[in-house]
Design an enzyme around this catalytic site. Structure first.
Site, PDB file in Angstrom:
ATOM      1  N   LYS A   9     -32.900 -40.243 -39.378  1.00  0.00           N
ATOM      2  CA  LYS A   9     -31.564 -39.666 -39.908  1.00  0.00           C
ATOM      3  C   LYS A   9     -31.509 -39.758 -41.425  1.00  0.00           C
ATOM      4  O   LYS A   9     -32.425 -40.274 -41.986  1.00  0.00           O
ATOM      5  CB  LYS A   9     -30.460 -40.738 -39.185  1.00  0.00           C
ATOM      6  CG  LYS A   9     -30.359 -40.809 -37.518  1.00  0.00           C
ATOM      7  CD  LYS A   9     -29.406 -41.922 -37.391  1.00  0.00           C
ATOM      8  CE  LYS A   9     -29.347 -41.898 -35.697  1.00  0.00           C
ATOM      9  NZ  LYS A   9     -28.028 -42.807 -35.391  1.00  0.00           N
ATOM     10  N   TYR A  49     -24.334 -35.119 -29.912  1.00  0.00           N
ATOM     11  CA  TYR A  49     -23.556 -36.270 -29.677  1.00  0.00           C
ATOM     12  C   TYR A  49     -22.328 -36.106 -28.603  1.00  0.00           C
ATOM     13  O   TYR A  49     -21.244 -37.033 -28.865  1.00  0.00           O
ATOM     14  CB  TYR A  49     -23.328 -36.939 -30.942  1.00  0.00           C
ATOM     15  CG  TYR A  49     -24.453 -37.920 -31.480  1.00  0.00           C
ATOM     16  CD1 TYR A  49     -24.813 -38.898 -30.949  1.00  0.00           C
ATOM     17  CD2 TYR A  49     -24.473 -37.621 -32.946  1.00  0.00           C
ATOM     18  CE1 TYR A  49     -25.769 -39.680 -31.391  1.00  0.00           C
ATOM     19  CE2 TYR A  49     -25.759 -38.427 -33.639  1.00  0.00           C
ATOM     20  CZ  TYR A  49     -26.249 -39.444 -32.804  1.00  0.00           C
ATOM     21  OH  TYR A  49     -27.222 -40.029 -33.276  1.00  0.00           O
ATOM     22  N   PHE A  57     -15.874 -43.585 -33.367  1.00  0.00           N
ATOM     23  CA  PHE A  57     -16.678 -43.629 -34.521  1.00  0.00           C
ATOM     24  C   PHE A  57     -17.137 -41.871 -34.222  1.00  0.00           C
ATOM     25  O   PHE A  57     -18.386 -41.730 -35.297  1.00  0.00           O
ATOM     26  CB  PHE A  57     -17.803 -44.528 -34.145  1.00  0.00           C
ATOM     27  CG  PHE A  57     -18.743 -44.473 -33.180  1.00  0.00           C
ATOM     28  CD1 PHE A  57     -19.733 -43.699 -32.776  1.00  0.00           C
ATOM     29  CD2 PHE A  57     -18.315 -45.426 -31.852  1.00  0.00           C
ATOM     30  CE1 PHE A  57     -20.308 -43.705 -31.532  1.00  0.00           C
ATOM     31  CE2 PHE A  57     -18.971 -45.424 -30.844  1.00  0.00           C
ATOM     32  CZ  PHE A  57     -19.948 -44.406 -30.654  1.00  0.00           C
ATOM     33  N   ARG A  85     -37.290 -46.704 -27.608  1.00  0.00           N
ATOM     34  CA  ARG A  85     -35.908 -47.279 -27.912  1.00  0.00           C
ATOM     35  C   ARG A  85     -36.125 -48.748 -28.141  1.00  0.00           C
ATOM     36  O   ARG A  85     -35.384 -49.176 -29.122  1.00  0.00           O
ATOM     37  CB  ARG A  85     -35.141 -46.949 -26.883  1.00  0.00           C
ATOM     38  CG  ARG A  85     -34.468 -45.757 -27.074  1.00  0.00           C
ATOM     39  CD  ARG A  85     -33.552 -45.186 -26.071  1.00  0.00           C
ATOM     40  NE  ARG A  85     -32.167 -46.149 -26.017  1.00  0.00           N
ATOM     41  CZ  ARG A  85     -31.071 -45.610 -26.592  1.00  0.00           C
ATOM     42  NH1 ARG A  85     -30.978 -44.678 -27.314  1.00  0.00           N
ATOM     43  NH2 ARG A  85     -30.173 -46.479 -26.519  1.00  0.00           N
ATOM     44  N   ARG A 102     -34.845 -50.774 -36.583  1.00  0.00           N
ATOM     45  CA  ARG A 102     -33.307 -51.171 -37.069  1.00  0.00           C
ATOM     46  C   ARG A 102     -33.474 -52.589 -37.770  1.00  0.00           C
ATOM     47  O   ARG A 102     -32.877 -53.155 -38.651  1.00  0.00           O
ATOM     48  CB  ARG A 102     -32.506 -50.946 -36.318  1.00  0.00           C
ATOM     49  CG  ARG A 102     -32.206 -49.423 -35.736  1.00  0.00           C
ATOM     50  CD  ARG A 102     -31.580 -49.090 -34.271  1.00  0.00           C
ATOM     51  NE  ARG A 102     -31.317 -47.685 -34.364  1.00  0.00           N
ATOM     52  CZ  ARG A 102     -30.742 -47.333 -33.253  1.00  0.00           C
ATOM     53  NH1 ARG A 102     -30.511 -47.927 -32.263  1.00  0.00           N
ATOM     54  NH2 ARG A 102     -30.196 -45.900 -33.094  1.00  0.00           N
ATOM     55  N   ASN A 112     -28.030 -46.234 -39.223  1.00  0.00           N
ATOM     56  CA  ASN A 112     -29.239 -47.310 -38.452  1.00  0.00           C
ATOM     57  C   ASN A 112     -30.622 -46.353 -38.362  1.00  0.00           C
ATOM     58  O   ASN A 112     -31.287 -46.591 -37.580  1.00  0.00           O
ATOM     59  CB  ASN A 112     -28.566 -47.680 -37.103  1.00  0.00           C
ATOM     60  CG  ASN A 112     -28.135 -46.798 -36.090  1.00  0.00           C
ATOM     61  OD1 ASN A 112     -28.463 -45.267 -36.668  1.00  0.00           O
ATOM     62  ND2 ASN A 112     -27.633 -46.872 -35.043  1.00  0.00           N
ATOM     63  N   HIS A 115     -32.650 -42.219 -34.173  1.00  0.00           N
ATOM     64  CA  HIS A 115     -32.078 -41.764 -32.894  1.00  0.00           C
ATOM     65  C   HIS A 115     -33.360 -41.709 -32.051  1.00  0.00           C
ATOM     66  O   HIS A 115     -34.274 -41.228 -32.450  1.00  0.00           O
ATOM     67  CB  HIS A 115     -31.330 -40.484 -33.019  1.00  0.00           C
ATOM     68  CG  HIS A 115     -31.005 -39.920 -31.708  1.00  0.00           C
ATOM     69  ND1 HIS A 115     -30.213 -40.269 -30.954  1.00  0.00           N
ATOM     70  CD2 HIS A 115     -31.970 -39.086 -31.034  1.00  0.00           C
ATOM     71  CE1 HIS A 115     -29.916 -39.695 -29.771  1.00  0.00           C
ATOM     72  NE2 HIS A 115     -31.040 -38.798 -29.638  1.00  0.00           N
ATOM     73  N   GLU A 126     -32.086 -32.598 -25.857  1.00  0.00           N
ATOM     74  CA  GLU A 126     -32.176 -32.801 -27.159  1.00  0.00           C
ATOM     75  C   GLU A 126     -33.044 -31.870 -27.696  1.00  0.00           C
ATOM     76  O   GLU A 126     -33.196 -31.339 -28.950  1.00  0.00           O
ATOM     77  CB  GLU A 126     -32.141 -34.235 -27.566  1.00  0.00           C
ATOM     78  CG  GLU A 126     -30.808 -35.051 -27.125  1.00  0.00           C
ATOM     79  CD  GLU A 126     -31.058 -36.451 -27.174  1.00  0.00           C
ATOM     80  OE1 GLU A 126     -30.051 -37.197 -27.178  1.00  0.00           O
ATOM     81  OE2 GLU A 126     -32.003 -36.937 -27.737  1.00  0.00           O
TER      82      GLU A 126
END
Ligand code: IDP
Ligand code: MG
Length: 156
Positions: A9, A49, A57, A85, A102, A112, A115, A126
């Site tokens: 990100k 998203y 958020f 993940r 993270r 964070n 993704h 995606e």
């Protein structure tokens, strides 16, 4: 073998963590089959998203993810989605376990750094948002037989 979409990100780019984060995934044994720097438009971000639409958020998340250049990549490997993940750690930087990306580099609940797709269906969706077919590469990894035991015909 499974594919997953990873995003470094905008905070990862700004905080000079791109190389470190890519290295972790490479060193684990994943194959990078697509990689580029790009920006995402607000429309792409809303699509990516979509499951979070309506949450409190959502708006700041869209602003965050479209606020600067980011790195997108496709990783291939056995159980790539779950393993990636796990390597990222839990969502909030302050709660993520040490040893995870993270957990080691993030403290914010929003900023964070990474993704990772959360299911095979979302991964394929995606990947198609960010990559054209010709931007993904199918090639042999020379050391694959040392990353997995493939001597019995299956991948262990
Ligand atoms: P994930 O990235 O671990 O899959 P999701 O629940 O899908 O987490 O949330 C997407 C992103 O939205 C998170 O990575 C984080 O950047 C942001 N986010 C999630 N929950 C919150 C929150 O409660 N406050 C602020 N930002 C959040
Ligand atoms: Mg998610």
């Amino acid at each position: 073998m499974e594919r997953t979409l990873i995003i470094l990100k905008p905070d990862a780019v700004q905080r000079h963590l791109v190389g470190k984060i890519i290295s972790r995934f490479e060193e684990k044994g994943f194959q990078v089959t697509g990689l580029k720097m790009t920006r995402i438009t607000e429309a792409m971000a809303r699509k990516h998203y979509a499951v979070h639409e309506g949450k409190d958020f959502f708006k700041p998340l869209i602003r965050y993810i479209s606020s600067g250049p980011l790195i997108v990549m496709v990783l291939k490997g056995k159980d790539a989605i779950e393993v990636a993940r796990k390597m990222m750690g839990s969502t909030f930087g302050s709660k993520a376990e040490s040893g995870t990306i993270r957990g080691d580099y993030a403290v914010s609940t929003r900023f964070n750094l990474v993704h990772g797709s959360d299911s095979p269906e979302t991964a394929e969706k995606e990947i198609s948002i960010f990559f054209k077919k010709e931007e993904l590469f199918d090639y042999n990894l020379n050391d694959l037989q040392w990353i997995y035991d493939m001597s019995m015909g299956d991948i262990v």
